[in-house]
Design a protein around this motif. Sequence first.
Motif, PDB file in Angstrom:
ATOM      1  N   GLY A   1       0.749  -1.020  -0.216  1.00 26.99           N
ATOM      2  CA  GLY A   1       0.077  -0.149  -0.143  1.00 26.99           C
ATOM      3  C   GLY A   1       0.990   1.431  -0.184  1.00 26.99           C
ATOM      4  O   GLY A   1       2.227   1.161   0.190  1.00 26.99           O
TER       5      GLY A   1
ATOM      6  N   ASP B   1      -5.637   2.031   0.398  1.00 27.27           N
ATOM      7  CA  ASP B   1      -5.457   0.588  -0.702  1.00 27.27           C
ATOM      8  C   ASP B   1      -4.115  -0.598  -0.417  1.00 27.27           C
ATOM      9  O   ASP B   1      -3.236  -1.124  -0.662  1.00 27.27           O
ATOM     10  CB  ASP B   1      -4.493   1.202  -1.848  1.00 27.27           C
ATOM     11  N   GLN B   2      -4.591  -0.230   0.837  1.00 28.13           N
ATOM     12  CA  GLN B   2      -3.610  -1.452   1.927  1.00 28.13           C
ATOM     13  C   GLN B   2      -3.890  -3.135   1.685  1.00 28.13           C
ATOM     14  O   GLN B   2      -5.390  -3.110   1.872  1.00 28.13           O
ATOM     15  CB  GLN B   2      -3.616  -1.198   3.357  1.00 28.13           C
ATOM     16  N   LYS B   3      -3.410  -3.812   2.071  1.00 27.96           N
ATOM     17  CA  LYS B   3      -3.952  -5.428   0.981  1.00 27.96           C
ATOM     18  C   LYS B   3      -2.953  -5.887   2.240  1.00 27.96           C
ATOM     19  O   LYS B   3      -1.749  -5.977   2.269  1.00 27.96           O
ATOM     20  CB  LYS B   3      -3.501  -5.118  -0.215  1.00 27.96           C
TER      21      LYS B   3
ATOM     22  N   TYR C   1      -1.286 -10.342   2.390  1.00 31.30           N
ATOM     23  CA  TYR C   1      -0.853 -11.039   1.420  1.00 31.30           C
ATOM     24  C   TYR C   1      -0.534 -11.845   2.330  1.00 31.30           C
ATOM     25  O   TYR C   1       0.515 -12.078   3.182  1.00 31.30           O
ATOM     26  CB  TYR C   1      -0.256 -10.885   0.831  1.00 31.30           C
TER      27      TYR C   1
ATOM     28  N   ALA D   1      -5.452 -12.887   0.527  1.00 35.73           N
ATOM     29  CA  ALA D   1      -4.679 -12.026   0.054  1.00 35.73           C
ATOM     30  C   ALA D   1      -6.211 -11.008  -0.050  1.00 35.73           C
ATOM     31  O   ALA D   1      -7.296 -11.090  -0.846  1.00 35.73           O
ATOM     32  CB  ALA D   1      -5.113 -11.626  -1.922  1.00 35.73           C
ATOM     33  N   GLU D   2      -6.045  -9.948   0.633  1.00 40.36           N
ATOM     34  CA  GLU D   2      -7.713  -9.352   1.459  1.00 40.36           C
ATOM     35  C   GLU D   2      -7.583  -7.735   2.213  1.00 40.36           C
ATOM     36  O   GLU D   2      -5.848  -7.116   2.606  1.00 40.36           O
ATOM     37  CB  GLU D   2      -7.759 -10.037   2.523  1.00 40.36           C
ATOM     38  N   LYS D   3      -8.121  -6.962   1.735  1.00 39.53           N
ATOM     39  CA  LYS D   3      -7.801  -5.713   1.800  1.00 39.53           C
ATOM     40  C   LYS D   3      -8.086  -5.342   3.538  1.00 39.53           C
ATOM     41  O   LYS D   3      -8.896  -6.113   3.528  1.00 39.53           O
ATOM     42  CB  LYS D   3      -8.683  -4.741   1.500  1.00 39.53           C
TER      43      LYS D   3
END
Length: 395
Positions: A302, A309-311, A313, A324-326
């Motif tokens: 992010g 936009d932080q994700k 993994y 894989a998730e926000k």
Amino acid sequence: MSSIFENSVEEENRRRKKKRNKTILFFGLVGAGVLIGIVVIVCFSYYYAHRSFSGYDVVSEQARKDSNGVSYLPFHGDLLKYSRDGISRLDDSGETLWNGGYEMEQPVVDVRGNYVLVADIGAKMFYVYNGKDQGVGIETTLPIGKAKICEDGKAAVLLQDEDSDVISIYDPYNTAEQLEVEIPTNVLDDGFPLDFDISPDGNSLVIAYIVVQNGTMENKVCFYNFTEVGQDQNTLVGGKSYETKMISRIGFVSDDKAAIFFEDGFSLFENMKKPAEIFEKVFDEEIKSADYDDENILVITGTAGSTDDQKMYLYNFRGKEELAEKISCKYSDLVMSGGEIVFTDAQSCHIIRKNGSEKFTFDFGKGYDYFLPASGDDRYYFIDEATIQRIKISG
């Protein structure tokens, strides 16, 4: 006679049919019960694996009687408390289980298994503790840059000099010969060691170097093995160049597998006698954080300073993407523990399970120093400037 015989046959058939119906009914009821039990277990497991908490209860509390120079780490459900003049292990009631004294200017702690290493960075002394004695101290010949511990108590220590660095491996409990291995490095030719790690069993070592020659920069890793295979090759058994990509961290995830974190991704290597890269992941997004535990690699991507936009993994040690998730939580630090990722900020805490569900989110309304895992389900240590609380999340 035939009529009597026929009646007997009919009666026997009726008895058999009645018995068969009872058997069918019994097994039908058993099957229905088993099915209902499975459904209940599945529903309960799903609920437990996705339940969200929004508050907490204080299980126990004790006053802090130390200064701001004291640090805390989780250790098998207890706490390690250390400062410039000693280290101790505290149980969940605040009782001291063991302690060790020393005098250090810049103590740094590394933990693996039941062993604890404390090294004085920039000085020439480190100690190893196993909880059974007062600890073993070793004085080095050069200032210490970094130090790591093995599961059997052996220590790998980076010793720094102006023109050459040495990584030395010590066995503190071998009174006859504590120094086992030395790997010298000529800074001008071989490069400057950025990071290193030693395998849990002490048989392998991975070092990240940065080499600057003729105005160009190269980042590389070298693999060393101290078994018979490594001895045949002067301990150096492999390596890889990452060219201009800066290597940020190295970590052994098992005796025979290591993770290399670089500026835009990570690599996984296995077979430390003949190292082979089994997976590499390069991210298009900026990496904000990366970590690992005994099951997974964690990467948070992010834009710095933003959560839009932080994700998150998660990968296993074969390189398979498992999540894989926000995520939207703001954090300044994180730790992976027991199937959870604990994100902490100045006043708030967020816990996200590895299945992606949010377990706990709370704003304490005040600053605190530590939020650490404790022994017991849903229990944690909450440490601020005045108290050490053992809490159970609820709500």
